[in-house]
Design an enzyme around this catalytic site. Structure first.
Site, PDB file in Angstrom:
ATOM      1  N   TYR A 123       0.833  -1.211   0.000  1.00  0.00           N
ATOM      2  CA  TYR A 123       0.000   0.000   0.000  1.00  0.00           C
ATOM      3  C   TYR A 123       0.868   1.261   0.000  1.00  0.00           C
ATOM      4  O   TYR A 123       0.648   2.196  -0.774  1.00  0.00           O
ATOM      5  CB  TYR A 123      -0.881  -0.060   1.254  1.00  0.00           C
ATOM      6  CG  TYR A 123      -1.829   1.081   1.461  1.00  0.00           C
ATOM      7  CD1 TYR A 123      -3.053   1.120   0.801  1.00  0.00           C
ATOM      8  CD2 TYR A 123      -1.531   2.108   2.363  1.00  0.00           C
ATOM      9  CE1 TYR A 123      -3.947   2.154   1.027  1.00  0.00           C
ATOM     10  CE2 TYR A 123      -2.414   3.139   2.588  1.00  0.00           C
ATOM     11  CZ  TYR A 123      -3.626   3.154   1.923  1.00  0.00           C
ATOM     12  OH  TYR A 123      -4.502   4.187   2.146  1.00  0.00           O
ATOM     13  N   LYS A 126       1.147   4.139  -2.825  1.00  0.00           N
ATOM     14  CA  LYS A 126       0.784   5.530  -2.509  1.00  0.00           C
ATOM     15  C   LYS A 126       1.945   6.480  -2.828  1.00  0.00           C
ATOM     16  O   LYS A 126       1.717   7.625  -3.221  1.00  0.00           O
ATOM     17  CB  LYS A 126       0.365   5.642  -1.038  1.00  0.00           C
ATOM     18  CG  LYS A 126      -0.960   4.951  -0.715  1.00  0.00           C
ATOM     19  CD  LYS A 126      -2.085   5.390  -1.631  1.00  0.00           C
ATOM     20  CE  LYS A 126      -3.462   5.077  -1.100  1.00  0.00           C
ATOM     21  NZ  LYS A 126      -4.531   5.360  -2.097  1.00  0.00           N
TER      22      LYS A 126
HETATM   23  N1  LIG Z   1     -10.050   6.476   5.098  1.00  0.00           N
HETATM   24  C1  LIG Z   1      -8.857   6.988   5.379  1.00  0.00           C
HETATM   25  O1  LIG Z   1      -8.604   7.500   6.479  1.00  0.00           O
HETATM   26  C2  LIG Z   1      -7.770   6.947   4.336  1.00  0.00           C
HETATM   27  C3  LIG Z   1      -6.459   7.274   4.720  1.00  0.00           C
HETATM   28  C4  LIG Z   1      -5.458   7.326   3.746  1.00  0.00           C
HETATM   29  C5  LIG Z   1      -5.786   7.052   2.420  1.00  0.00           C
HETATM   30  N2  LIG Z   1      -7.060   6.708   2.072  1.00  0.00           N
HETATM   31  C6  LIG Z   1      -7.341   6.419   0.668  1.00  0.00           C
HETATM   32  O2  LIG Z   1      -8.572   7.018   0.282  1.00  0.00           O
HETATM   33  C7  LIG Z   1      -9.214   6.189  -0.688  1.00  0.00           C
HETATM   34  C8  LIG Z   1     -10.633   5.864  -0.247  1.00  0.00           C
HETATM   35  O3  LIG Z   1     -10.599   5.124   0.931  1.00  0.00           O
HETATM   36  P1  LIG Z   1     -11.920   4.783   1.792  1.00  0.00           P
HETATM   37  O4  LIG Z   1     -11.481   4.862   3.195  1.00  0.00           O
HETATM   38  O5  LIG Z   1     -13.069   5.585   1.328  1.00  0.00           O
HETATM   39  O6  LIG Z   1     -12.091   3.222   1.402  1.00  0.00           O
HETATM   40  P2  LIG Z   1     -13.396   2.319   1.207  1.00  0.00           P
HETATM   41  O7  LIG Z   1     -12.953   0.919   1.364  1.00  0.00           O
HETATM   42  O8  LIG Z   1     -14.524   2.821   2.045  1.00  0.00           O
HETATM   43  O9  LIG Z   1     -13.795   2.565  -0.335  1.00  0.00           O
HETATM   44  C9  LIG Z   1     -12.992   2.153  -1.393  1.00  0.00           C
HETATM   45  C10 LIG Z   1     -13.881   1.804  -2.569  1.00  0.00           C
HETATM   46  O10 LIG Z   1     -13.059   1.435  -3.690  1.00  0.00           O
HETATM   47  C11 LIG Z   1     -13.730   0.405  -4.398  1.00  0.00           C
HETATM   48  N3  LIG Z   1     -12.777  -0.357  -5.216  1.00  0.00           N
HETATM   49  C12 LIG Z   1     -11.806  -1.208  -4.779  1.00  0.00           C
HETATM   50  N4  LIG Z   1     -11.165  -1.754  -5.826  1.00  0.00           N
HETATM   51  C13 LIG Z   1     -11.721  -1.239  -6.952  1.00  0.00           C
HETATM   52  C14 LIG Z   1     -11.467  -1.421  -8.340  1.00  0.00           C
HETATM   53  N5  LIG Z   1     -10.504  -2.247  -8.762  1.00  0.00           N
HETATM   54  N6  LIG Z   1     -12.209  -0.716  -9.230  1.00  0.00           N
HETATM   55  C15 LIG Z   1     -13.175   0.144  -8.793  1.00  0.00           C
HETATM   56  N7  LIG Z   1     -13.479   0.325  -7.484  1.00  0.00           N
HETATM   57  C16 LIG Z   1     -12.750  -0.345  -6.574  1.00  0.00           C
HETATM   58  C17 LIG Z   1     -14.355  -0.437  -3.303  1.00  0.00           C
HETATM   59  O11 LIG Z   1     -15.425  -1.248  -3.807  1.00  0.00           O
HETATM   60  C18 LIG Z   1     -14.817   0.618  -2.304  1.00  0.00           C
HETATM   61  O12 LIG Z   1     -16.176   0.970  -2.496  1.00  0.00           O
HETATM   62  C19 LIG Z   1      -8.316   4.971  -0.876  1.00  0.00           C
HETATM   63  O13 LIG Z   1      -7.471   5.178  -1.987  1.00  0.00           O
HETATM   64  C20 LIG Z   1      -7.513   4.947   0.399  1.00  0.00           C
HETATM   65  O14 LIG Z   1      -6.279   4.283   0.234  1.00  0.00           O
HETATM   66  C21 LIG Z   1      -8.053   6.634   3.009  1.00  0.00           C
END
Ligand SMILES: NC(=O)c1ccc[n+]([C@@H]2O[C@H](COP(=O)([O-])OP(=O)(O)OC[C@H]3O[C@@H](n4cnc5c(N)ncnc54)[C@H](O)[C@@H]3O)[C@@H](O)[C@H]2O)c1
Length: 310
Positions: free
Chosen positions: A164, A168
């Protein structure tokens, strides 16, 4: 509804849940026509369903907005292209692409398998490339557009998520490359490192001190997608990495050489051994210091318990 994005067409990947869903809803509420992409997978990337993306389209249209669902896997070139093609076929243009889709497969590096490495890098890094590739070709012709990648504070390194973290870090370099390569065509590229309450952040083993809601992240993305994303000097904001964590917004430094020193003649390992420590030196790793502090705190907490009388 506001009009921050009136007349714009925006595609959001991973828009069925969490931050992507909030971004899609906010963009529609600010007047954008939205392509809602989500493969509808579990947190590890398995068991896809198209219902997740369709449900968000229903939410947007029920609120008076305009959206279309694409349930493809954006880690494939065909999937990324279909998201952009759907925007063009349905709405005639593409002004913004927001690559939010992500999965996690946590494992210590020394135990990590190819099946844990490849899909994570494919979803995050290649899944950003597939959209950027398809959209930038159109934006270049349009002479305008905005690309947004999703990174994480974990790009600095991660104890048990090297896959990951590496993806990133790659996204930041991809975003900066897009910013450089597309500047002369009027296209911008920026990255967002969010901290927000979602199913993904619920999976983080340590307590996050600064955390907000997906809607906070959506507000920043909406701003970056808009024509108001202009720096104090009047130039369009591009090549930037912003953290948003609840009430905090921070900008990350551009990568740069910290310190350099020069010597006469050619280098040998022996010469470097005598030269490097006292001149160029090191740049202490904040996350390593944090880990050491956590280990010390845990040990201090254990000590009174260990001495507690029976
Ligand atoms: N939530 C946090 O605090 C946090 C922190 C750092 C980074 N991020 C990043 O933010 C982004 C969103 O995270 P989140 O917390 O909303 O996650 P989440 O798991 O709630 O949502 C991610 C979505 O991506 C979809 N997905 C996964 N693989 C896919 C694919 N191959 N094609 C299309 N859709 C796909 C999933 O079905 C899911 O609905 C991610 O990139 C994550 O790495 C989140």
């Amino acid at each position: 509804m506001g009009n921050f994005l009136a007349g714009k067409v925006v595609a959001v990947t991973g828009a069925g849940r969490g931050i992507g869903r909030a971004v899609a809803r906010a963009a529609a509420a600010e007047g954008a026509e939205v392509v809602v992409n989500d493969y509808g997978v579990g947190i590890g990337g398995g068991e896809p369903t198209s219902e997740i993306a369709e449900a968000v389209v229903k939410e947007i249209t029920a609120a008076g907005g305009e959206a279309v669902a694409v349930a493809d896997d954006i880690s494939t070139m065909a999937g990324g292209r279909r998201v952009v093609d759907t925007a063009l076929a349905r709405y005639g243009r593409i002004d913004g692409v927001v690559c939010v889709a992500g999965i996690l497969r946590e494992r210590m590096l020394f135990n990590m398998s190819e099946e844990e490495w490849d899909p994570v890098v494919a979803t995050h890094l290649k899944g950003t490339f597939t959209l950027f590739r398809a959209a930038s070709a159109v934006m270049r012709r349009q002479g305008s557009g905005t690309l947004i990648g999703f990174t994480s504070g974990n790009h600095q390194g991660s104890v048990a998520q090297a896959n990951y973290s590496a993806a990133k870090g790659g996204i930041i370099s991809l975003v900066r490359s897009a910013a450089l390569g597309l500047a002369k065509y009027g296209v911008t590229a920026n990255a967002v490192a969010p901290v927000a309450r979602t199913r993904m952040s619920a999976n983080v083993p340590m307590e996050l001190k600064e955390i907000g809601e997906p809607e906070d992240v959506a507000a920043l993305v909406t701003y970056l997608l808009s024509d108001r994303a202009v720096a104090a000097g009047g130039e369009k904001i591009t090549g930037q990495v912003y953290t948003i964590a609840g009430p905090k917004i921070a900008v990350w430094a551009q990568p740069r050489e910290l310190r350099a020193a020069y010597a006469e003649g050619s280098w040998t390992p022996e010469k470097i051994a005598g030269f490097l420590p006292g001149t160029v030196g090191t740049d202490p790793m904040p996350m390593l210091a944090q880990l050491e502090a956590m280990a010390r705190a845990a040990a201090a907490e254990d000590r009174p318990n260990a001495q507690r009388p029976e």
